[in-house]
Design a protein around this motif. Structure first.
Motif, PDB file in Angstrom:
ATOM      1  N   CYS A 170       0.818  -1.220   0.000  1.00 33.19           N
ATOM      2  CA  CYS A 170       0.000   0.000   0.000  1.00 33.19           C
ATOM      3  C   CYS A 170       0.847   1.264   0.000  1.00 33.19           C
ATOM      4  O   CYS A 170       0.459   2.294   0.564  1.00 33.19           O
ATOM      5  CB  CYS A 170      -0.936  -0.015   1.209  1.00 33.19           C
ATOM      6  SG  CYS A 170      -2.080  -1.397   1.204  1.00 33.19           S
ATOM      7  N   GLY A 171       2.039   1.216  -0.570  1.00 33.95           N
ATOM      8  CA  GLY A 171       2.870   2.401  -0.691  1.00 33.95           C
ATOM      9  C   GLY A 171       3.765   2.618   0.513  1.00 33.95           C
ATOM     10  O   GLY A 171       3.600   2.008   1.569  1.00 33.95           O
ATOM     11  N   LYS A 172       4.733   3.517   0.357  1.00 29.50           N
ATOM     12  CA  LYS A 172       5.678   3.816   1.416  1.00 29.50           C
ATOM     13  C   LYS A 172       5.106   4.844   2.372  1.00 29.50           C
ATOM     14  O   LYS A 172       4.502   5.834   1.956  1.00 29.50           O
ATOM     15  CB  LYS A 172       6.998   4.325   0.831  1.00 29.50           C
ATOM     16  CG  LYS A 172       7.859   3.222   0.229  1.00 29.50           C
ATOM     17  CD  LYS A 172       9.260   3.719  -0.069  1.00 29.50           C
ATOM     18  CE  LYS A 172      10.153   2.582  -0.529  1.00 29.50           C
ATOM     19  NZ  LYS A 172      11.538   3.040  -0.777  1.00 29.50           N
ATOM     20  N   HIS A 173       5.324   4.601   3.665  1.00 27.00           N
ATOM     21  CA  HIS A 173       4.916   5.501   4.734  1.00 27.00           C
ATOM     22  C   HIS A 173       6.088   5.636   5.692  1.00 27.00           C
ATOM     23  O   HIS A 173       7.116   4.970   5.561  1.00 27.00           O
ATOM     24  CB  HIS A 173       3.693   4.963   5.476  1.00 27.00           C
ATOM     25  CG  HIS A 173       2.446   4.890   4.647  1.00 27.00           C
ATOM     26  ND1 HIS A 173       2.265   3.932   3.675  1.00 27.00           N
ATOM     27  CD2 HIS A 173       1.324   5.661   4.645  1.00 27.00           C
ATOM     28  CE1 HIS A 173       1.086   4.101   3.102  1.00 27.00           C
ATOM     29  NE2 HIS A 173       0.493   5.141   3.671  1.00 27.00           N
ATOM     30  N   ALA A 174       5.917   6.508   6.679  1.00 23.84           N
ATOM     31  CA  ALA A 174       6.924   6.632   7.729  1.00 23.84           C
ATOM     32  C   ALA A 174       7.068   5.288   8.440  1.00 23.84           C
ATOM     33  O   ALA A 174       6.102   4.531   8.588  1.00 23.84           O
ATOM     34  CB  ALA A 174       6.530   7.721   8.724  1.00 23.84           C
ATOM     35  N   ILE A 175       8.296   4.997   8.883  1.00 27.84           N
ATOM     36  CA  ILE A 175       8.551   3.700   9.518  1.00 27.84           C
ATOM     37  C   ILE A 175       7.666   3.516  10.738  1.00 27.84           C
ATOM     38  O   ILE A 175       7.125   2.426  10.976  1.00 27.84           O
ATOM     39  CB  ILE A 175      10.044   3.591   9.897  1.00 27.84           C
ATOM     40  CG1 ILE A 175      10.902   3.624   8.637  1.00 27.84           C
ATOM     41  CG2 ILE A 175      10.306   2.313  10.679  1.00 27.84           C
ATOM     42  CD1 ILE A 175      12.392   3.572   8.916  1.00 27.84           C
ATOM     43  N   GLY A 176       7.503   4.568  11.527  1.00 30.28           N
ATOM     44  CA  GLY A 176       6.670   4.457  12.714  1.00 30.28           C
ATOM     45  C   GLY A 176       5.232   4.114  12.368  1.00 30.28           C
ATOM     46  O   GLY A 176       4.601   3.279  13.027  1.00 30.28           O
ATOM     47  N   TYR A 177       4.691   4.747  11.317  1.00 31.98           N
ATOM     48  CA  TYR A 177       3.321   4.453  10.931  1.00 31.98           C
ATOM     49  C   TYR A 177       3.207   3.040  10.365  1.00 31.98           C
ATOM     50  O   TYR A 177       2.226   2.341  10.613  1.00 31.98           O
ATOM     51  CB  TYR A 177       2.841   5.465   9.894  1.00 31.98           C
ATOM     52  CG  TYR A 177       1.394   5.275   9.491  1.00 31.98           C
ATOM     53  CD1 TYR A 177       0.371   5.729  10.313  1.00 31.98           C
ATOM     54  CD2 TYR A 177       1.065   4.630   8.311  1.00 31.98           C
ATOM     55  CE1 TYR A 177      -0.957   5.537   9.965  1.00 31.98           C
ATOM     56  CE2 TYR A 177      -0.254   4.440   7.941  1.00 31.98           C
ATOM     57  CZ  TYR A 177      -1.266   4.908   8.772  1.00 31.98           C
ATOM     58  OH  TYR A 177      -2.576   4.706   8.425  1.00 31.98           O
ATOM     59  N   THR A 178       4.224   2.604   9.615  1.00 27.98           N
ATOM     60  CA  THR A 178       4.198   1.259   9.050  1.00 27.98           C
ATOM     61  C   THR A 178       4.158   0.202  10.147  1.00 27.98           C
ATOM     62  O   THR A 178       3.448  -0.793  10.043  1.00 27.98           O
ATOM     63  CB  THR A 178       5.429   1.038   8.163  1.00 27.98           C
ATOM     64  OG1 THR A 178       5.421   2.008   7.109  1.00 27.98           O
ATOM     65  CG2 THR A 178       5.432  -0.354   7.569  1.00 27.98           C
ATOM     66  N   LEU A 179       4.913   0.425  11.222  1.00 27.94           N
ATOM     67  CA  LEU A 179       4.989  -0.560  12.300  1.00 27.94           C
ATOM     68  C   LEU A 179       3.807  -0.478  13.255  1.00 27.94           C
ATOM     69  O   LEU A 179       3.337  -1.499  13.758  1.00 27.94           O
ATOM     70  CB  LEU A 179       6.301  -0.378  13.071  1.00 27.94           C
ATOM     71  CG  LEU A 179       7.591  -0.648  12.296  1.00 27.94           C
ATOM     72  CD1 LEU A 179       8.796  -0.360  13.162  1.00 27.94           C
ATOM     73  CD2 LEU A 179       7.644  -2.081  11.800  1.00 27.94           C
ATOM     74  N   PHE A 180       3.320   0.745  13.494  1.00 24.34           N
ATOM     75  CA  PHE A 180       2.334   0.920  14.571  1.00 24.34           C
ATOM     76  C   PHE A 180       1.050   1.590  14.085  1.00 24.34           C
ATOM     77  O   PHE A 180       0.386   2.281  14.850  1.00 24.34           O
ATOM     78  CB  PHE A 180       2.948   1.755  15.701  1.00 24.34           C
ATOM     79  CG  PHE A 180       4.223   1.187  16.255  1.00 24.34           C
ATOM     80  CD1 PHE A 180       4.222   0.039  17.018  1.00 24.34           C
ATOM     81  CD2 PHE A 180       5.444   1.791  15.983  1.00 24.34           C
ATOM     82  CE1 PHE A 180       5.394  -0.490  17.515  1.00 24.34           C
ATOM     83  CE2 PHE A 180       6.623   1.280  16.485  1.00 24.34           C
ATOM     84  CZ  PHE A 180       6.600   0.126  17.244  1.00 24.34           C
ATOM     85  N   HIS A 181       0.699   1.396  12.804  1.00 24.03           N
ATOM     86  CA  HIS A 181      -0.525   2.041  12.311  1.00 24.03           C
ATOM     87  C   HIS A 181      -1.751   1.484  13.024  1.00 24.03           C
ATOM     88  O   HIS A 181      -2.723   2.191  13.264  1.00 24.03           O
ATOM     89  CB  HIS A 181      -0.648   1.846  10.797  1.00 24.03           C
ATOM     90  CG  HIS A 181      -0.822   0.407  10.394  1.00 24.03           C
ATOM     91  ND1 HIS A 181      -2.052  -0.195  10.255  1.00 24.03           N
ATOM     92  CD2 HIS A 181       0.093  -0.553  10.106  1.00 24.03           C
ATOM     93  CE1 HIS A 181      -1.901  -1.456   9.901  1.00 24.03           C
ATOM     94  NE2 HIS A 181      -0.609  -1.711   9.796  1.00 24.03           N
ATOM     95  N   GLY A 182      -1.695   0.195  13.393  1.00 25.16           N
ATOM     96  CA  GLY A 182      -2.820  -0.376  14.126  1.00 25.16           C
ATOM     97  C   GLY A 182      -3.002   0.269  15.486  1.00 25.16           C
ATOM     98  O   GLY A 182      -4.137   0.498  15.935  1.00 25.16           O
ATOM     99  N   VAL A 183      -1.894   0.593  16.162  1.00 22.96           N
ATOM    100  CA  VAL A 183      -1.976   1.258  17.461  1.00 22.96           C
ATOM    101  C   VAL A 183      -2.554   2.662  17.298  1.00 22.96           C
ATOM    102  O   VAL A 183      -3.407   3.106  18.088  1.00 22.96           O
ATOM    103  CB  VAL A 183      -0.577   1.315  18.112  1.00 22.96           C
ATOM    104  CG1 VAL A 183      -0.629   2.065  19.439  1.00 22.96           C
ATOM    105  CG2 VAL A 183      -0.032  -0.087  18.313  1.00 22.96           C
ATOM    106  N   TRP A 184      -2.114   3.374  16.251  1.00 25.57           N
ATOM    107  CA  TRP A 184      -2.633   4.725  16.027  1.00 25.57           C
ATOM    108  C   TRP A 184      -4.126   4.694  15.707  1.00 25.57           C
ATOM    109  O   TRP A 184      -4.901   5.507  16.228  1.00 25.57           O
ATOM    110  CB  TRP A 184      -1.863   5.399  14.905  1.00 25.57           C
ATOM    111  CG  TRP A 184      -2.560   6.624  14.379  1.00 25.57           C
ATOM    112  CD1 TRP A 184      -3.124   6.782  13.160  1.00 25.57           C
ATOM    113  CD2 TRP A 184      -2.786   7.850  15.087  1.00 25.57           C
ATOM    114  NE1 TRP A 184      -3.689   8.011  13.045  1.00 25.57           N
ATOM    115  CE2 TRP A 184      -3.501   8.710  14.225  1.00 25.57           C
ATOM    116  CE3 TRP A 184      -2.472   8.300  16.359  1.00 25.57           C
ATOM    117  CZ2 TRP A 184      -3.888   9.975  14.593  1.00 25.57           C
ATOM    118  CZ3 TRP A 184      -2.853   9.579  16.735  1.00 25.57           C
ATOM    119  CH2 TRP A 184      -3.553  10.398  15.859  1.00 25.57           C
ATOM    120  N   GLU A 185      -4.547   3.759  14.881  1.00 19.87           N
ATOM    121  CA  GLU A 185      -5.959   3.672  14.547  1.00 19.87           C
ATOM    122  C   GLU A 185      -6.803   3.340  15.777  1.00 19.87           C
ATOM    123  O   GLU A 185      -7.895   3.875  15.966  1.00 19.87           O
ATOM    124  CB  GLU A 185      -6.160   2.623  13.451  1.00 19.87           C
ATOM    125  CG  GLU A 185      -5.569   3.047  12.107  1.00 19.87           C
ATOM    126  CD  GLU A 185      -5.571   1.918  11.103  1.00 19.87           C
ATOM    127  OE1 GLU A 185      -6.011   0.807  11.484  1.00 19.87           O
ATOM    128  OE2 GLU A 185      -5.144   2.133   9.951  1.00 19.87           O
TER     129      GLU A 185
END
Length: 740
Positions: free
Chosen positions: A715-730
């Motif tokens: 799904c494209g490149k994102h910041a490393i933090g968002y890639t690893l913890f996008h579930g936590v942010w959501e």
């Protein structure tokens, strides 16, 4: 239970151990240094043991302890104690008696050995006479006992330490080893006291204190060896003192020679000195040469001594193995060795020998620590860190600063935008699916009927319109019989009317009636024939069949899809279903068989969880995160690359493409592996399409219908933090931010 220490390294030489060892490493090292000073002091026994006990307990944060000494009558008497009454020996029945029995067993054990007793633990019975009560520790603390002995291993007393039961269990053998070594310093105190009385070494107290402080001030083997050689020579008052350290199994390195700034290891003198050291260490006993060689020396030692005496002619030569108390394996050579040389020794050499013994006692632990530190792996990596730690003002500041720096770097790396070249990571959404051919068809019975025959086998290739299953229907037979009855009646009426029309003298009125009757019969006949024909076309594919039977036929191919010549046959995908279907009544909505066009294109039918669909749709909405393929028929098509992992080859990843128009617009319930209904969105990933390198195509021999496939949609490149913890942010946004 009781244990004895092993030959494990002391905490101060572990370098990079866990937090507990790191905490106590420096304290234990300071305690050894303080104990060495106290052991060589001229303090009276009462003051010595009180200071000694306080220092012993404080180094490992022990809550209580005691020192027991032997009286002239041979009994143990309490010399000093710290919080001993708070251990609760009198709070339990028999606690004091069991404790005294432990003291007796430890004091009488031969050879002397340290003992560790767990809370409410019992000591293993000794070889001696059993007492009236079992030896046990009836307290809530670990009890550590270490014997205080004379040079000939005769018991003088016992050092007892109580330790809390809240530490890491791996630390207690270290605490026991530490207690045993501290008891050795108490033994040295008695030895030094006797030596001072016998030889008047009180005058050298300042030199011994300085000597002990200097040799314990570094962990570099060369520095420690030079301190031992130069300061030890002054203390002994000999002409030359050499120090060798064994760094591997047998080879000894001459680290220092008193009075020499550099040891020329290639010189003949140093090489023969090294060979003499190695020979004596292998022998395991001290070599004393006073001008005449002992004829009972081992041949290797005698040869090494002769070779060395050709280079140096001392009148007194002593080669003394320097063995630390932690070197329990007596079969191995000692870690270090001292060589004393005197060219004009006094007539009475007992004083020199006693001073050499003092130097040896102090030098053994220092040289052992330095040698063990040199053996620590990757020292060149953490040694500069230790220097930095010293420069910033201590361990706590270094750890706090290091953690703050690492956190700052980590946050910077995690938050760096994906557009920055070194940073950014591919966001991959996971989904599971099954591999299937694009052209897949299910065969149903055209009407309700009983299965009489299955005319295909698993894996058989068939043409479109092939008769797959033969069925029988009572209703169909009745319909056919009804149509046949109508046909027979109509034919009979036609024949009757035809014959009647041939009668002579037929009136016109009757003739007209017969003609009308014949036409009606012909219409009934035509309708019956049409019904029979329709039944055969509908249920038998225009093929005549036994009345009441009908067929399920293989479907036709979609004429809109292009295919290679000769590859227009279906393949039966089911296993052998004869046993389950023969004689069974099937309805038109019940599947008989499944066929697929295996030679054609394949895809993966995905079930994308609803929590991941949003990221996939965002990637299709952002032009920087998806690709576009120009299809000659459908025009520009958006797609995302998909990593495909087959269950049959879990170590190889292939590539597929997910097109935007292959994603369903509806989420449907689906039971996951936890038997919970989780809405999913159906999508299809195309395999082996143009634009994907052929090296990443799925081999055709791996195409298996229904094979489970794991995929990750890029799904494209994102910041490393968002890639690893996008579930936590959501989750945080849904549960916290959205709440307000």
């Amino acid at each position: 239970m009781s244990t004895t220490p092993t030959a494990a390294p002391a905490p101060q030489s572990s370098g990079g151990g866990d937090d507990a060892k790191s905490k106590y490493a420096r304290q234990i090292e300071d305690a050894f240094e303080s104990a060495g000073k106290l052991a060589g002091s001229a303090l009276p026994p009462t003051d010595f043991y009180q200071q000694f006990l306080n220092r012993t307990l404080s180094a490992i944060d022990a809550p209580a302890g005691a020192v027991w000494l032997r009286t002239p009558q041979g009994f143990l008497q309490l010399a000093c104690q710290e919080n001993f009454e708070k251990m609760g020996l009198d709070a339990r029945r028999g606690g004091r008696q069991c404790h005294n029995e432990v003291l007796r067993q430890v004091f009488q054990s031969a050879p002397p050995r340290p003992v560790l007793l767990e809370p409410n633990g019992r000591m293993a019975p000794g070889p001696g006479e059993p007492g009236p009560v079992p030896p046990a520790n009836l307290t809530d603390h670990f009890a550590l006992f270490a014997p205080i002995v004379t040079p000939d291993k005769q018991p003088l007393g016992i050092l007892e330490v109580f330790q809390d039961a809240t530490h890491d269990p791996r630390m207690y053998p270290t605490f026991l080893n530490y207690t045993f070594q501290m008891a050795g310093y108490a033994s040295q105190y008695h030895n030094f006291s006797n030596a001072r009385v016998a030889a008047g070494v009180e005058k050298t107290y300042a030199q011994v204190e300085t000597f002990a402080r200097d040799i314990h001030g570094s962990l570099n083997p060369t520095e420690v060896a030079y301190h031992v050689a130069n300061e030890g020579r002054k203390l002994i008052e000999c002409d030359r003192l050499c120090v060798g350290i064994r760094h591997d199994r047998s080879r000894v390195t001459v680290e220092a020679v008193s009075g020499a700034d550099v040891v020329e290891k290639a010189s003949t003198h140093v090489r023969r000195l090294r060979l003499l050291m190695e020979a004596v260490l292998q022998w395991g006993e001290a070599l004393i040469f006073k001008g005449e060689k002992d004829p009972g020396l081992p041949p290797a030692v005698a040869r090494a001594l002769d070779d060395y005496l050709h280079e140096s002619q001392p009148k007194l030569l002593v080669v003394q193995p320097c063995r630390d108390e932690r070197e329990k394996d007596t079969a191995k050579p000692a870690r270090a060795v001292l060589v004393l040389e005197a060219f004009n020794p006094p007539e009475q050499t007992e004083t020199l020998m006693q001073r050499l013994e003092i130097v040896n006692k102090h030098a053994a632990p220092a040289l052992y620590n330095a040698a063990e530190m040199r053996r620590v792996p990757l020292k060149f990596l953490w040694w500069p860190i230790a220097k930095v730690q010293e420069g910033v003002g201590g361990k706590r500041r270094f750890i706090a600063g290091g953690i703050a720096l690492l956190v700052a770097i980590l946050i910077g790396v995690m938050a760096a935008p994906a557009s920055v070249p070194p940073f950014g990571a591919q966001l991959r959404m996971e989904a599971k699916g099954q591999m299937q051919p694009v052209e897949l068809s299910k065969i149903y019975p055209p009407r309700e009927g009983t299965v009489r025959d299955i005319r295909v086998k698993p894996g058989q290739q068939i043409d479109p319109g092939f008769e797959v299953v033969s069925l029988e229907s009572k209703d169909l037979r009745e319909e056919q019989e009804r149509a046949l009855g109508e046909l027979r009646e109509a034919n009979a009426e036609i024949e009757t009317s035809t014959q009647a029309l041939q009668a002579p003298n037929l009136r016109d009125e009757d003739k007209n009636q017969l003609i009308n009757k014949k036409k009606v019969a012909e219409a009934r006949r035509d309708k019956s024939l049409e019904d029979l024909k329709n039944l055969d076309e509908l249920f038998n594919g225009s093929k005549a069949n036994t009345r009441g039977q009908f067929r399920a036929l293989a479907p036709k191919f979609d004429t809109k899809l292009a295919r290679e010549a000769g590859r227009t046959r279906w393949t039966v995908l089911n296993d052998d279903r004869r046993e389950g279907l023969l004689g069974r009544t099937m309805r038109p909505n019940e599947e008989l068989l499944r066929v697929g066009h295996l030679e054609g294109p394949w895809h993966v039918e995905l079930k994308i969880p609803q929590r991941n669909v949003g990221q996939v749709l965002k990637a299709f909405a952002d032009p920087n995160m998806h690709g576009i393929e120009n299809d000659p028929i459908k025009g520009p098509r958006k797609y995302l690359d998909v990593d495909v992992l087959l269950r049959t080859e879990s170590d190889t990843s292939y590539r597929g493409r997910l097109y935007r128009d292959d994603i369903a617009a509806e989420a449907v319930p689906n039971k996951n592996e936890h038997d919970e209904n989780e809405p999913v969105v159906t999508a299809y990933v195309k395999l082996n399409v143009k634009g994907i390198p052929e090296s990443q195509w799925v081999p055709r021999d791996l195409f298996i219908t229904g094979l489970e496939v794991s995929t990750r949609i890029r799904c494209g490149k994102h910041a490393i933090g968002y890639t690893l913890f996008h579930g936590v942010w959501e989750w945080f946004y849904e549960k916290v931010v959205f709440f307000f």
